[in-house]
Design an enzyme around this catalytic site. Structure first.
Site, PDB file in Angstrom:
ATOM      1  N   PRO A  66       3.167  -7.981   4.294  1.00  0.00           N
ATOM      2  CA  PRO A  66       3.906  -8.849   5.217  1.00  0.00           C
ATOM      3  C   PRO A  66       4.141  -8.249   6.607  1.00  0.00           C
ATOM      4  CG  PRO A  66       4.975  -8.828   3.054  1.00  0.00           C
ATOM      5  CD  PRO A  66       3.897  -7.779   3.029  1.00  0.00           C
ATOM      6  N   THR A  96      -0.609  -8.273   9.968  1.00  0.00           N
ATOM      7  CA  THR A  96      -0.292  -8.375  11.391  1.00  0.00           C
ATOM      8  C   THR A  96       0.976  -7.573  11.641  1.00  0.00           C
ATOM      9  OG1 THR A  96      -1.202 -10.615  11.468  1.00  0.00           O
ATOM     10  CG2 THR A  96       0.211  -9.961  13.291  1.00  0.00           C
ATOM     11  N   LYS A 171      -4.547  -9.882  18.261  1.00  0.00           N
ATOM     12  CA  LYS A 171      -3.978 -10.830  17.287  1.00  0.00           C
ATOM     13  C   LYS A 171      -2.635 -11.373  17.785  1.00  0.00           C
ATOM     14  CE  LYS A 171      -2.740 -12.798  13.410  1.00  0.00           C
ATOM     15  NZ  LYS A 171      -3.187 -14.142  13.078  1.00  0.00           N
ATOM     16  N   LYS A 246       8.016 -13.477  13.180  1.00  0.00           N
ATOM     17  CA  LYS A 246       7.697 -12.039  13.171  1.00  0.00           C
ATOM     18  C   LYS A 246       6.672 -11.729  14.281  1.00  0.00           C
ATOM     19  CE  LYS A 246       4.453 -10.691  10.743  1.00  0.00           C
ATOM     20  NZ  LYS A 246       3.249 -10.124  10.201  1.00  0.00           N
TER      21      LYS A 246
HETATM   22  P1  NAD Z   1       2.689 -12.969   1.585  1.00  0.00           P
HETATM   23  O1  NAD Z   1       4.146 -12.682   1.733  1.00  0.00           O
HETATM   24  O2  NAD Z   1       2.233 -14.236   0.960  1.00  0.00           O
HETATM   25  O3  NAD Z   1       1.983 -11.767   0.767  1.00  0.00           O
HETATM   26  C1  NAD Z   1       2.327 -10.415   0.892  1.00  0.00           C
HETATM   27  C2  NAD Z   1       2.115  -9.736  -0.463  1.00  0.00           C
HETATM   28  O4  NAD Z   1       2.386  -8.341  -0.303  1.00  0.00           O
HETATM   29  C3  NAD Z   1       3.049 -10.262  -1.550  1.00  0.00           C
HETATM   30  O5  NAD Z   1       2.300 -10.624  -2.699  1.00  0.00           O
HETATM   31  C4  NAD Z   1       3.982  -9.073  -1.819  1.00  0.00           C
HETATM   32  O6  NAD Z   1       4.414  -8.997  -3.169  1.00  0.00           O
HETATM   33  C5  NAD Z   1       3.067  -7.905  -1.462  1.00  0.00           C
HETATM   34  N1  NAD Z   1       3.807  -6.674  -1.152  1.00  0.00           N
HETATM   35  C6  NAD Z   1       4.857  -6.492  -0.324  1.00  0.00           C
HETATM   36  N2  NAD Z   1       5.222  -5.206  -0.309  1.00  0.00           N
HETATM   37  C7  NAD Z   1       4.376  -4.547  -1.133  1.00  0.00           C
HETATM   38  C8  NAD Z   1       4.240  -3.190  -1.528  1.00  0.00           C
HETATM   39  N3  NAD Z   1       5.062  -2.240  -1.072  1.00  0.00           N
HETATM   40  N4  NAD Z   1       3.260  -2.870  -2.404  1.00  0.00           N
HETATM   41  C9  NAD Z   1       2.423  -3.831  -2.887  1.00  0.00           C
HETATM   42  N5  NAD Z   1       2.499  -5.128  -2.544  1.00  0.00           N
HETATM   43  C10 NAD Z   1       3.467  -5.482  -1.679  1.00  0.00           C
HETATM   44  O7  NAD Z   1       2.092 -12.817   3.066  1.00  0.00           O
HETATM   45  P2  NAD Z   1       0.719 -13.444   3.622  1.00  0.00           P
HETATM   46  O8  NAD Z   1       0.940 -14.840   4.081  1.00  0.00           O
HETATM   47  O9  NAD Z   1      -0.378 -13.137   2.656  1.00  0.00           O
HETATM   48  O10 NAD Z   1       0.535 -12.567   4.956  1.00  0.00           O
HETATM   49  C11 NAD Z   1       0.135 -11.204   4.908  1.00  0.00           C
HETATM   50  C12 NAD Z   1      -0.103 -10.740   6.342  1.00  0.00           C
HETATM   51  O11 NAD Z   1      -1.127 -11.547   6.930  1.00  0.00           O
HETATM   52  C13 NAD Z   1       1.133 -10.853   7.255  1.00  0.00           C
HETATM   53  O12 NAD Z   1       1.187  -9.740   8.096  1.00  0.00           O
HETATM   54  C14 NAD Z   1       0.858 -12.138   8.040  1.00  0.00           C
HETATM   55  O13 NAD Z   1       1.495 -12.133   9.308  1.00  0.00           O
HETATM   56  C15 NAD Z   1      -0.647 -12.113   8.152  1.00  0.00           C
HETATM   57  N6  NAD Z   1      -1.300 -13.438   8.299  1.00  0.00           N
HETATM   58  C16 NAD Z   1      -0.896 -14.498   7.547  1.00  0.00           C
HETATM   59  C17 NAD Z   1      -1.519 -15.736   7.728  1.00  0.00           C
HETATM   60  C18 NAD Z   1      -1.124 -16.945   6.909  1.00  0.00           C
HETATM   61  O14 NAD Z   1      -1.569 -18.052   7.252  1.00  0.00           O
HETATM   62  N7  NAD Z   1      -0.310 -16.787   5.862  1.00  0.00           N
HETATM   63  C19 NAD Z   1      -2.558 -15.870   8.668  1.00  0.00           C
HETATM   64  C20 NAD Z   1      -2.963 -14.755   9.392  1.00  0.00           C
HETATM   65  C21 NAD Z   1      -2.328 -13.526   9.208  1.00  0.00           C
END
Ligand code: NAD
Length: 297
Positions: A66, A96, A171, A246
């Protein structure tokens, strides 16, 4: 085929990992969420119960977490990746986060003789599922070349933005622009509807005119105008308001640090903050339409 460790199997990481499996790679996964791990195991991955175990024997480590504090904990913590990974493993972080955090992890990795690259993505959950993400990379050219072969299994466009942290800067700029385009699109749709126009007709007109943009063309924020977008499923899934906040916070901090002027980005940030304060942080970011329109009318 390569042996890959994948950490962070959320909305983005889950489908990205699935595409690596489809491409024939050997995948070991780790996540704090048992449900996320189960889904990856069903798709063919091995699960590991610690960071040390997940990176054991891996040629590549990919993280999709995250925020910066999670990335720091996973890479730099006592039980973290840098203390467990074998020499020669290539580390790729697609979260990100602030450019400074990527640079801090890169520096720590380099001090241990390891290669690290920031590779945040654009394209949303749909792009992650379809394997059409854009990867925006920061790091050395030879590391970029080596990583590209793996990233191609999850994305269509793979860019090298520059040195460590440059992927994050590009980004952050992109997402600030996206927030401005989305709020502007919502404002225009709200004005048209106030005048009695059909939002679908108005959208089509603007798409074919000079107002056309990504938010309007492929991610329409008005419920029911477009199929298969969050607006047509009560703004569930997609890219959360909390995550946009964020990223706008990262843009704001970066602008302060570099004495850059971001009036439009600041306004969009305030609107998304207000929206989150109204309890909408868990909705897709296109729900900012609700700030401009009473969608029950
Ligand atoms: P999300 O919250 O759905 O997934 C994050 C995962 O990380 C969760 O499954 C959580 O359990 C895991 N996690 C957290 N801490 C952890 C740790 N210490 N060890 C192991 N696992 C851990 O988030 P997302 O939507 O998949 O986004 C991830 C990243 O991608 C973010 O930085 C976000 O800004 C970026 N992003 C998201 C999107 C989107 O459309 N969702 C698009 C582009 C970029």
């Amino acid at each position: 085929m390569s042996r890959i460790a994948f950490v962070g199997l959320g909305n983005m990481g889950g489908p990205m990992a699935a595409n690596l499996l489809k491409a024939g790679h050997e995948l070991t996964v780790y996540d704090l969420s048992a449900a996320a791990v189960d889904a990856a195991v069903k798709a063919g991955a091995e699960s590991a119960d610690s960071l040390a175990a997940v990176v054991s024997g891996a040629e590549y480590v990919i993280t999709m977490l995250p925020a910066g504090k999670h990335v720091e904990a996973v890479y730099l913590g006592d039980e973290g990746v840098l203390n467990a990974v074998a020499d020669g493993t290539l580390l790729i972080d697609s979260s990100t986060i602030a450019p400074e955090t990527s640079q801090k992890v890169a520096k720590a990795a380099t001090a241990k003789g390891l290669s690290f690259m920031d590779a945040p993505v654009s394209g949303g959950v749909g792009g992650a599922q379809a394997g059409t993400l854009t990867f925006i990379c920061g790091g050395e050219a030879d590391v970029f070349q080596r990583a590209s072969s793996i990233l191609r299994n999850m994305g269509k466009n793979i860019f090298h933005a520059g040195p460590h942290g440059a992927g994050q800067v590009a980004k952050i700029c992109n997402n600030m622009l996206l927030s401005i385009l989305m709020t502007g699109t919502c404002e225009a749709l709200a004005l048209g509807v106030k005048n009695g126009l059909d939002p679908a007709v108005l959208s089509e007109i603007m798409k074919q005119s000079s107002g056309g943009n990504w938010a309007l063309n492929v991610y329409n924020p008005w419920p029911g105008v477009m199929d298969n977008v969050p607006a047509s499923r009560n703004y569930q899934g997609g890219f959360l308001v909390d995550l946009m906040n964020k990223d706008l916070g990262l843009a704001f901090d970066n602008a302060v640090k570099n004495q850059a002027t971001i009036p439009m980005g600041s306004l969009a940030r305030n609107l998304f903050q207000l929206h989150a304060q109204q309890g909408k942080g868990g909705l897709d970011f296109s729900s900012i339409q609700q700030l401009f329109s009473n969608l029950e009318e």
